[in-house]
Design an enzyme around this catalytic site. Structure first.
Site, PDB file in Angstrom:
ATOM      1  N   LYS A 116      48.736  38.394  51.391  1.00 55.85           N
ATOM      2  CA  LYS A 116      49.066  39.569  50.578  1.00 55.85           C
ATOM      3  C   LYS A 116      50.298  39.254  49.748  1.00 55.85           C
ATOM      4  O   LYS A 116      51.155  38.471  50.166  1.00 55.85           O
ATOM      5  CB  LYS A 116      49.383  40.753  51.491  1.00 55.85           C
ATOM      6  CG  LYS A 116      49.252  42.088  50.799  1.00 55.85           C
ATOM      7  CD  LYS A 116      47.802  42.493  50.778  1.00 55.85           C
ATOM      8  CE  LYS A 116      47.558  43.846  50.194  1.00 55.85           C
ATOM      9  NZ  LYS A 116      46.182  44.277  50.507  1.00 55.85           N
TER      10      LYS A 116
HETATM   11  N1  GLU Z   1      43.671  44.677  47.841  1.00 53.72           N
HETATM   12  C1  GLU Z   1      42.358  44.834  48.394  1.00 53.72           C
HETATM   13  C2  GLU Z   1      42.411  45.023  49.897  1.00 53.72           C
HETATM   14  O1  GLU Z   1      43.404  45.414  50.428  1.00 53.72           O
HETATM   15  C3  GLU Z   1      41.411  43.752  47.931  1.00 53.72           C
HETATM   16  C4  GLU Z   1      41.768  42.373  48.331  1.00 53.72           C
HETATM   17  C5  GLU Z   1      40.906  41.288  47.688  1.00 53.72           C
HETATM   18  O2  GLU Z   1      39.953  41.605  46.994  1.00 53.72           O
HETATM   19  O3  GLU Z   1      41.227  40.145  47.921  1.00 53.72           O
HETATM   20  O4  GLU Z   1      41.440  44.857  50.590  1.00 53.72           O
END
Ligand code: GLU
Length: 459
Positions: A116
């Protein structure tokens, strides 16, 4: 590891350790040793990258903005997870969100690890040019650790297609001649993004709810009727009943969830409330969601805040305080805003019997335990909101093959994937004493531990 997730990961490990069917070849001290090793691996991220992005603003000032990329675990594949632009971003939060990505991908068998990113800023305080610069700098500072087979960011709160397009373009300039399409997902369709990616999280959130309360309950009603599990009784009681829904958040996730609910013919739904950072819009007879979506698209993302704006939107409703969406007397509450929305101070005011987590970690650990004991059925984040990363995976695949799927193909693959996970999890959930969240964590940890063990990483 941050509180709630860390605790449930630990509980899942304890449950697995006591389960004789799990890796029965491991006994006694070796078994104990292996679980100590697993706890160490899952409770700490592999890497925390931090930088201060130096940006010169249009008014001539120069600022340094803190930015993070946390890479939690890559057992299942390259690190994967969004980049958040928000004022409340901090290292613990990003780490916790990276852990959730590891678990989410493991649960749905998406071949990615968990990561993240986050930048501490309010995007509304910056011009488009400045945001472009921030995106480019983010990639420049972290380019060594990013890439289609290393770590693949995507949108999250405060970022979208525009930011992913900018970031991919910067990655391409920094690494000429290397594959770049899979370096970022959630890009615009013209720029190699997938059809349906923007809607994927909201559609998946609604799908998880519909599948549980409609498809699964219909197919297994006799078995459920014989179960003593309190949640089996809730699911049966709600089957085919007219349901009132409230949705917190009307952004990329909440507005799509609301629209799915509005158009759903299988369930007898009424979306009575939606909210955003300013207000809750409420009508006990049901809201005209397409009209609200149309209004929001013309008002820089905000719901109507006055009688005058409601008239302009052509929507009959009253305006309540922003927080009121949480405590309305409804059957189902969708949380599609930010984390920690239901906490110690408001947990006893929640009236919904079903909660669906569109956002990541919207309920604190304490509130989660309280609601569970009260018999509230919670469809947790890693189960409900995985649509985004599932379609990110499809985007990454399409970028590799330069073969693109139609929108219908994407939605079909998305629902099949979520259905597969739910068919694994739901029979366990309705038959044992664990919450749906605990069941999901146990399944994810089971997958990760088995692989780590087979790879000889537990010693
Ligand atoms: N930000 C989104 C989540 O928390 C998508 C993450 C992604 O597509 O890699 O799942």
């Amino acid at each position: 590891m941050a509180s709630q997730t860390g605790q449930i990961v630990q509980e899942s490990l304890n449950a697995l350790m006591q389960d004789e069917l799990f890796l029965p070849e491991l006994q006694g001290l070796t078994r104990k040793q292996m679980f100590t090793s697993l706890t160490a691996i899952l409770s700490t991220p592999n890497h925390i990258h931090k930088s201060f992005l130096r940006i010169s603003l249009e008014d001539g000032r120069v600022v340094r903005i803190p930015a993070f990329r946390v890479q939690h675990n890559d057992t299942l594949g390259p690190y994967k997870g969004g980049i958040r632009f928000h004022e409340s971003v901090n290292e613990d939060e990003v780490t916790n969100l990276a852990v959730l990505m590891t678990l989410k991908n493991a649960l749905h068998e998406v071949p990615f690890g968990g990561g993240k990113g986050g930048v501490i800023l309010n995007p509304r305080d910056f011009t488009e040019k400045e945001l472009h610069l921030i995106c480019k700098k983010y990639v420049q500072y972290f380019s060594d650790v990013l890439g289609p087979d290393k770590d693949i960011p995507a949108p999250d709160v405060g970022t979208g297609e525009r930011e992913m397009d900018w970031m991919m373009a910067e990655y391409k300039s920094i690494r000429p001649g290397t594959p770049y399409r899979g370096s970022f997902t959630g890009k615009s369709v013209v720029n190699g993004g997938s059809l349906g990616r923007r809607e994927a999280t909201g559609k998946g959130v609604y799908f998880s709810f519909r599948y549980l309360l409609h498809d699964f309950v219909h197919e297994h009603s006799r078995w459920l009727a014989g179960s003593k599990n309190v949640f089996a009784q809730t699911a049966l009681a709600y089957r085919d009943q007219p349901l009132t829904l409230a949705i917190q958040g009307f952004g990329n996730v909440g507005s799509v969830t609301a629209n799915e609910a509005y158009h759903c013919t299988q369930l007898n739904n009424k979306v009575v409330a939606v909210s955003d950072r300013n207000v809750t819009v409420f009508n006990p007879e049901g809201l005209d969601i397409p009209a609200l979506i149309d209004f929001v698209s013309k008002s820089a993302g905000d719901l109507p805040v006055s009688e005058e704006e409601l008239t302009k939107a052509g929507v009959k409703a009253s305006i309540l305080d922003r927080e009121e969406v949480l405590t309305l007397d409804v059957d189902v509450l969708f949380l599609a805003a930010l984390e920690d929305q239901i906490h110690d101070r408001n947990k006893d005011q929640i009236k919904a019997n079903i909660i669906v987590e569109g956002a990541n970690a919207p309920i604190t650990g304490e509130a989660d335990r309280y609601l569970n004991e009260k018999g509230v059925m919670i469809i947790p984040d890693i189960l409900a909101n995985a649509g985004g990363v599932i379609v990110s995976y499809l985007e990454w695949l399409q970028g590799r093959e330069t073969q693109f799927y139609s929108e219908n193909e994407v939605y079909h693959l998305l629902s099949e994937k979520m259905k597969g996970t739910m068919n694994t999890i739901l029979p366990q959930f309705f038959g044992d004493p664990y919450s749906l969240r605990q069941n999901c964590y146990i399944q994810a940890v089971l997958k990760l531990s088995t692989i780590l063990y087979r790879q000889g990483k537990l010693y």
